[in-house]
Every structure is written in structure tokens, then in C-alpha cells.
Design a protein around this motif. Structure first.
Motif, PDB file in Angstrom:
ATOM      1  N   UNK A   5       0.804  -1.227   0.000  1.00  0.00           N
ATOM      2  CA  UNK A   5       0.000   0.000   0.000  1.00  0.00           C
ATOM      3  C   UNK A   5       0.836   1.276   0.000  1.00  0.00           C
ATOM      4  N   UNK A   6       2.006   1.249  -0.578  1.00  0.00           N
ATOM      5  CA  UNK A   6       2.836   2.442  -0.637  1.00  0.00           C
ATOM      6  C   UNK A   6       3.498   2.801   0.689  1.00  0.00           C
ATOM      7  N   UNK A   7       3.292   1.969   1.714  1.00  0.00           N
ATOM      8  CA  UNK A   7       3.869   2.247   3.027  1.00  0.00           C
ATOM      9  C   UNK A   7       5.257   1.646   3.195  1.00  0.00           C
ATOM     10  N   UNK A   8       5.591   0.694   2.353  1.00  0.00           N
ATOM     11  CA  UNK A   8       6.901   0.056   2.437  1.00  0.00           C
ATOM     12  C   UNK A   8       7.547   0.036   1.047  1.00  0.00           C
ATOM     13  N   UNK A   9       8.829  -0.226   1.042  1.00  0.00           N
ATOM     14  CA  UNK A   9       9.568  -0.406  -0.200  1.00  0.00           C
ATOM     15  C   UNK A   9       9.782  -1.898  -0.405  1.00  0.00           C
ATOM     16  N   UNK A  10       9.867  -2.333  -1.654  1.00  0.00           N
ATOM     17  CA  UNK A  10      10.078  -3.764  -1.897  1.00  0.00           C
ATOM     18  C   UNK A  10      11.518  -4.177  -1.596  1.00  0.00           C
TER      19      UNK A  10
END
Length: 170
Positions: free
Chosen positions: A97-102
């Protein structure tokens, strides 16, 4: 191609309480906010502490780079270094959800995190010094170098009603 901001974190993923600090230096692409520019190929320095969280790692650190611009008051060239803090989570399951980076193959890429932190921290309207006097609006002389001979500007009479306002601030 050498990627200096890729950090292997495989040794941290399943070890609660483990921590490691990494420092990396490399070059970055151009960045610009308003008239403040980070040149293409500028040296980017990043330091981050990594610790395992959930299915990934948390990176807490800072990124530093040199920027160039012009003083917003007198237009002389100015430069400085921004040291921008960040705290971001990298998840092995990809971006959530855009809260973390892969995190890919137990590796994290600090370049995007650093660029985003720097872009948020670059000065929008830098000054050559805090007490910069700017330029004379009539003749354009640099008032930091001395006063000019221009007559003081007179106030526009259409705004005279505003002088009677009392905002109760003293």
C-alpha cells in the motif's frame, strides 16, 4: 553496472534483535526542487542502521548531497549540503500500500529512499546569508555591498486604509 546503494540484508531477516549499520557512497542523478539543483553525477553519501521487522527490515539513517542554487533575495550563487534523515521499511513481500519499499532477493536499494528524503529536504528558497538585504527594486544594486542613491519608495495610496487596522499584536 556497479550499484553502490544495494545492501544485502539476508543475515538480518530471521534474527530478531540483530542490527547492522552500513555506509555507502556513490553518484546520483539530477534532482531539482524549485530553483535548487543537485547536479547529475553528484556524490551521494548514505548511512543506515538495519534491523529486522515483520517480513523485512527497517532502515533508519540519513542521506547527504551537495546542492546549488541562487539566493532568493540577491541572486548570487549559493550552495550547501543537505543531510536528510529517513526511516523506511523494506518488505520481502513487495511494496505494501505504498507504506513500504520492496525488498528483492534479500537486498534493499537505498537510492530511491535517499532521493525521496533529499527532495523533501532541499531548500525551496535559499539565502546567501540570513541577513541578506537583497537588490534595490529600482536600480538593482546589491544592497549587501552598500546603499544606493534611489529615493525611498512611496506607499501606494490605495493601501492606506490598511494602516488603520489593529491586529492586537504587540
Amino acid at each position: 553496472m556497479l550499484r553502490p546503494f544495494i545492501v544485502d540484508v539476508a543475515d538480518l531477516i530471521h534474527r530478531p534483535g540483530a542490527r547492522r549499520t552500513e555506509a555507502r557512497t556513490g553518484t546520483t542523478g539530477a534532482m531539482q526542487v524549485a530553483e535548487t539543483l543537485v547536479a547529475d553525477g553528484a556524490t551521494l553519501t548514505v548511512e543506515a542502521k538495519f534491523e529486522p521487522v515483520g517480513s523485512g527490515v527497517l532502515a533508519t539513517g540519513w542521506a547527504a548531497v551537495l546542492w546549488n542554487s541562487n539566493c532568493r533575495r540577491c541572486a548570487v550563487p549559493v550552495s550547501g549540503t543537505t543531510k536528510s534523515p529517513f526511516q523506511e521499511e523494506f518488505d520481502a513481500n513487495g511494496s505494501i500500500d505504498g507504506d513500504t519499499y520492496p525488498m528483492k532477493h534479500d537486498q534493499v536499494d537505498l537510492e530511491l529512499v535517499s532521493r525521496e528524503a533529499i527532495l523533501l529536504d532541499l531548500p525551496l528558497a535559499p539565502l546567501c546569508r540570513e541577513d541578506c538585504a537583497g537588490l534595490c527594486p529600482t536600480c538593482g544594486i546589491d544592497l549587501n555591498e552598500g546603499a544606493c542613491d534611489c529615493a525611498p519608495s512611496t506607499a501606494d495610496p490605495r493601501w492606506s486604509a490598511l494602516t488603520a487596522l489593529d491586529f492586537g499584536t504587540e
